[in-house]
Design a protein around this motif. Structure first.
Motif, PDB file in Angstrom:
ATOM      1  N   GLY A  88       8.726  10.423  -2.197  1.00 47.48           N
ATOM      2  CA  GLY A  88       7.949   9.181  -2.169  1.00 47.48           C
ATOM      3  C   GLY A  88       6.451   9.448  -2.166  1.00 47.48           C
ATOM      4  N   LYS A  89       6.032  10.480  -1.457  1.00 45.09           N
ATOM      5  CA  LYS A  89       4.613  10.840  -1.425  1.00 45.09           C
ATOM      6  C   LYS A  89       4.151  11.299  -2.810  1.00 45.09           C
ATOM      7  N   LEU A  90       4.989  12.103  -3.472  1.00 39.81           N
ATOM      8  CA  LEU A  90       4.656  12.553  -4.825  1.00 39.81           C
ATOM      9  C   LEU A  90       4.506  11.377  -5.785  1.00 39.81           C
ATOM     10  N   MET A  91       5.457  10.439  -5.690  1.00 37.39           N
ATOM     11  CA  MET A  91       5.424   9.284  -6.584  1.00 37.39           C
ATOM     12  C   MET A  91       4.231   8.385  -6.283  1.00 37.39           C
ATOM     13  N   THR A  92       3.883   8.249  -5.022  1.00 42.37           N
ATOM     14  CA  THR A  92       2.739   7.420  -4.648  1.00 42.37           C
ATOM     15  C   THR A  92       1.468   7.897  -5.337  1.00 42.37           C
ATOM     16  N   GLU A  93       1.240   9.204  -5.342  1.00 42.57           N
ATOM     17  CA  GLU A  93       0.044   9.757  -5.986  1.00 42.57           C
ATOM     18  C   GLU A  93       0.048   9.480  -7.485  1.00 42.57           C
ATOM     19  N   GLU A  94       1.208   9.601  -8.107  1.00 46.58           N
ATOM     20  CA  GLU A  94       1.281   9.358  -9.549  1.00 46.58           C
ATOM     21  C   GLU A  94       1.031   7.883  -9.885  1.00 46.58           C
ATOM     22  N   LEU A  95       1.564   6.994  -9.066  1.00 49.23           N
ATOM     23  CA  LEU A  95       1.381   5.562  -9.328  1.00 49.23           C
ATOM     24  C   LEU A  95      -0.070   5.139  -9.123  1.00 49.23           C
ATOM     25  N   ILE A  96      -0.745   5.755  -8.158  1.00 51.00           N
ATOM     26  CA  ILE A  96      -2.177   5.480  -7.987  1.00 51.00           C
ATOM     27  C   ILE A  96      -2.939   5.946  -9.221  1.00 51.00           C
ATOM     28  N   GLY A  97      -2.579   7.140  -9.724  1.00 50.85           N
ATOM     29  CA  GLY A  97      -3.221   7.674 -10.923  1.00 50.85           C
ATOM     30  C   GLY A  97      -3.007   6.805 -12.148  1.00 50.85           C
ATOM     31  N   LEU A  98      -1.874   6.126 -12.210  1.00 48.20           N
ATOM     32  CA  LEU A  98      -1.572   5.238 -13.343  1.00 48.20           C
ATOM     33  C   LEU A  98      -2.192   3.856 -13.182  1.00 48.20           C
ATOM     34  N   GLY A  99      -2.791   3.586 -12.029  1.00 49.41           N
ATOM     35  CA  GLY A  99      -3.383   2.281 -11.786  1.00 49.41           C
ATOM     36  C   GLY A  99      -2.379   1.200 -11.439  1.00 49.41           C
ATOM     37  N   LEU A 100      -1.171   1.588 -11.074  1.00 48.37           N
ATOM     38  CA  LEU A 100      -0.133   0.602 -10.759  1.00 48.37           C
ATOM     39  C   LEU A 100      -0.185   0.161  -9.302  1.00 48.37           C
ATOM     40  N   ILE A 101      -0.627   1.049  -8.416  1.00 43.68           N
ATOM     41  CA  ILE A 101      -0.861   0.682  -7.024  1.00 43.68           C
ATOM     42  C   ILE A 101      -2.207   1.285  -6.609  1.00 43.68           C
ATOM     43  N   THR A 102      -2.739   0.801  -5.490  1.00 44.02           N
ATOM     44  CA  THR A 102      -4.025   1.300  -4.986  1.00 44.02           C
ATOM     45  C   THR A 102      -3.831   1.950  -3.620  1.00 44.02           C
ATOM     46  N   LYS A 103      -4.847   2.681  -3.202  1.00 47.24           N
ATOM     47  CA  LYS A 103      -4.808   3.283  -1.864  1.00 47.24           C
ATOM     48  C   LYS A 103      -4.737   2.183  -0.798  1.00 47.24           C
ATOM     49  N   GLU A 104      -5.349   1.046  -1.086  1.00 47.72           N
ATOM     50  CA  GLU A 104      -5.275  -0.085  -0.156  1.00 47.72           C
ATOM     51  C   GLU A 104      -3.834  -0.576  -0.032  1.00 47.72           C
ATOM     52  N   ASP A 105      -3.102  -0.614  -1.151  1.00 42.98           N
ATOM     53  CA  ASP A 105      -1.686  -0.992  -1.106  1.00 42.98           C
ATOM     54  C   ASP A 105      -0.914  -0.045  -0.187  1.00 42.98           C
ATOM     55  N   VAL A 106      -1.237   1.224  -0.279  1.00 44.21           N
ATOM     56  CA  VAL A 106      -0.545   2.222   0.532  1.00 44.21           C
ATOM     57  C   VAL A 106      -0.891   2.046   2.006  1.00 44.21           C
ATOM     58  N   ASP A 107      -2.175   1.786   2.295  1.00 39.88           N
ATOM     59  CA  ASP A 107      -2.599   1.603   3.688  1.00 39.88           C
ATOM     60  C   ASP A 107      -1.912   0.404   4.334  1.00 39.88           C
ATOM     61  N   LYS A 108      -1.590  -0.620   3.530  1.00 45.38           N
ATOM     62  CA  LYS A 108      -0.999  -1.852   4.066  1.00 45.38           C
ATOM     63  C   LYS A 108       0.528  -1.901   3.899  1.00 45.38           C
ATOM     64  N   GLU A 109       1.125  -0.809   3.412  1.00 41.87           N
ATOM     65  CA  GLU A 109       2.541  -0.851   3.049  1.00 41.87           C
ATOM     66  C   GLU A 109       3.448  -1.034   4.260  1.00 41.87           C
ATOM     67  N   ASP A 110       4.609  -1.622   4.015  1.00 39.58           N
ATOM     68  CA  ASP A 110       5.679  -1.721   5.003  1.00 39.58           C
ATOM     69  C   ASP A 110       6.403  -0.376   5.034  1.00 39.58           C
ATOM     70  N   PRO A 111       6.443   0.302   6.173  1.00 39.89           N
ATOM     71  CA  PRO A 111       7.102   1.611   6.226  1.00 39.89           C
ATOM     72  C   PRO A 111       8.558   1.575   5.757  1.00 39.89           C
ATOM     73  N   ASN A 112       9.200   0.422   5.903  1.00 40.90           N
ATOM     74  CA  ASN A 112      10.591   0.294   5.469  1.00 40.90           C
ATOM     75  C   ASN A 112      10.724   0.044   3.967  1.00 40.90           C
ATOM     76  N   TRP A 113       9.622  -0.305   3.321  1.00 37.14           N
ATOM     77  CA  TRP A 113       9.614  -0.503   1.877  1.00 37.14           C
ATOM     78  C   TRP A 113       8.225  -0.121   1.367  1.00 37.14           C
ATOM     79  N   PRO A 114       7.990   1.192   1.216  1.00 38.31           N
ATOM     80  CA  PRO A 114       6.658   1.678   0.840  1.00 38.31           C
ATOM     81  C   PRO A 114       6.173   1.090  -0.477  1.00 38.31           C
ATOM     82  N   ALA A 115       4.887   1.183  -0.705  1.00 32.59           N
ATOM     83  CA  ALA A 115       4.272   0.574  -1.888  1.00 32.59           C
ATOM     84  C   ALA A 115       4.874   1.107  -3.182  1.00 32.59           C
ATOM     85  N   TYR A 116       5.222   2.389  -3.203  1.00 36.71           N
ATOM     86  CA  TYR A 116       5.747   2.968  -4.448  1.00 36.71           C
ATOM     87  C   TYR A 116       7.066   2.341  -4.867  1.00 36.71           C
ATOM     88  N   LYS A 117       7.776   1.717  -3.918  1.00 37.30           N
ATOM     89  CA  LYS A 117       9.090   1.148  -4.216  1.00 37.30           C
ATOM     90  C   LYS A 117       9.015  -0.027  -5.203  1.00 37.30           C
TER      91      LYS A 117
END
Length: 430
Positions: free
Chosen positions: A321-350
């Motif tokens: 999930g951490k690996l995918m999060t970095e890739e999705l940020i790089g693609l512009g699909l999610i932001t670091k702010e999305d990650v900071d506010k994510e629900d731990p039970n359903w992370p932003a990358y999901k």
């Protein structure tokens, strides 16, 4: 069966491993699958219950295996009960196992006809104190029909209520999750057949072909290479359909400019392969398609390196999930702010990668394995990250099958199946 004969030593070895885990003065019973009706006089093709196949190599209906290591009669420590064959059955249904062929297949010398089972079983039950019964306890099992094993268990416990009953599954799940070299060879064979099917499709793909035509190319190549067919229902989804995780209709056109996702695998000797590839219908990926494709490929490569002895499945998925999060940020699909506010039970990358990355594979596509226990050498896992962007009509998933090693990185059983963008485009240009 289309596959070549399997050496009986594998099944002799598998039974010995199971017997070693049984408590004293106990016996275990395994039933074949039913042949399931459709309607009128039609039936589904027979598929053997995997546990009895794993322990005996017997691949026909109405078969029963008994393992009783401490039986006073040495000849009854391993028994096969088979449907009695005759010339009439041979003419109408084909040749079935007789006693000599059963021995050749399984290594079991004691074979009784099925009509004698209750009589023989009575003697065995007077000698055994504990009976291991076989139930389906796979973590994804959803059973609505009563299996042959389930009917047998109900009958046995009603007839012999004073015995102690134990479950086969804690033993069989651990055994089946670690593959013998001969099993790896059969999974490799299934992967090699899948490779042939995929390369055939690369030469076939063009704008306007139907998804079901792609499916037909795969099955043609599978069957001509001794496979019984697909190891699971194939997914051939072009464009938006690739974003539907279990899309199996396969009835739409593959249009110019789209990417088609193909999640398919051949079986061989009941052993599965599980591959996913994505190819450009027109033969070339667009720049955006390349960006997303390479992001998924990067996660896949990094995730595979985590498949080492001692890894816990749940922890592994956190790292992926951490690996995918970095890739999705790089693609512009999610932001670091999305990650900071994510629900731990359903992370932003999901939002873009909503399924798991790996599962056990072997005799079943989602094979037995106890996910709370550490990974060990000899286990076979898929690695299949994906990114799904419905707004862009783009879904990318890439999947190979890996064998965990004692040391170092796992072995990729699909290393010869093209996956790099350059290789895909070159194959399609031939």
């Amino acid at each position: 069966m289309k596959y070549l004969p399997i050496g009986k030593q594998l099944f002799i070895q598998n039974r010995a491993k199971f017997a070693e885990k049984m408590v004293p003065n106990s016996m275990a019973v395994f039933n074949s699958n039913d042949i399931y009706p459709i309607s009128a006089d039609s039936t589904l093709p027979f598929a053997q219950q995997r546990d009895i196949f794993y322990l005996s190599g017997v691949d026909q209906e109405e078969s029963v295996l008994v393992i009783f290591p401490d039986c006073p009669k040495k000849e009854n420590r391993e028994i096969l009960f088979l449907k009695e064959t005759n010339e009439h059955i041979a003419v109408w249904e084909g040749e079935k196992l007789d006693k000599p062929k059963a021995l050749e297949t399984s290594g079991i010398a004691t074979v009784y006809w099925l009509q004698d089972m209750q009589k023989v079983l009575f003697e065995l039950m007077t000698q055994a104190e504990v009976v291991y019964i076989n139930t389906n306890e796979h973590y994804r099992a959803s059973i609505e029909t009563e299996t042959r094993d389930a009917r047998f268990i109900k009958w046995l416990q009603e007839k012999y209520p004073a015995h102690t009953y134990k479950r086969c599954q804690p033993i069989i799940q651990r055994l089946r999750s670690i593959k013998e070299p001969q099993e790896i060879e059969m999974i490799q064979k299934a992967c090699d057949i899948t490779e042939k099917g995929f390369k055939r499709v690369l030469g076939f793909m063009k704008p306007g072909v139907m998804e079901y035509e792609v499916e037909a190319e795969f099955i043609h190549e599978f069957i001509r290479n001794r496979s019984a067919g697909f190891a699971y229902t194939p997914i051939i989804g072009s464009g938006y359909n690739a974003c539907v995780l279990h899309y199996i209709e396969n009835n739409q056109a593959c249009n110019a400019g789209e990417v088609v996702l193909m999640d398919v695998g051949a079986e061989y000797a009941n052993y599965a392969s599980d591959m996913t590839r994505c190819v450009p219908v027109s033969g070339k990926f667009s720049e955006r398609q390349k960006q997303v494709y390479n992001a998924v490929l990067s996660v896949k490569k990094a995730a595979a390196k985590l498949l080492v002895p001692g890894t816990i499945w749940a922890d592994y998925h956190v790292e992926v999930g951490k690996l995918m999060t970095e890739e999705l940020i790089g693609l512009g699909l999610i932001t670091k702010e999305d990650v900071d506010k994510e629900d731990p039970n359903w992370p932003a990358y999901k939002k873009y990668f909503m399924h798991g990355t790996s599962h056990h594979m072997g005799l079943d596509t989602h094979d037995y394995g106890i996910l709370t226990e550490p990974m060990v050498a000899g286990m076979v896992f898929t690695v299949e990250p994906g990114i799904y962007i419905p707004d862009e009509n783009l879904g990318i998933r890439l999947e190979d099958d890996y064998v965990i090693q004692e040391t170092g990185e796992p072995i990729n059983l699909m290393k010869n199946i093209p996956i790099e963008i350059e290789d895909i485009e070159k194959w399609m240009a031939k």
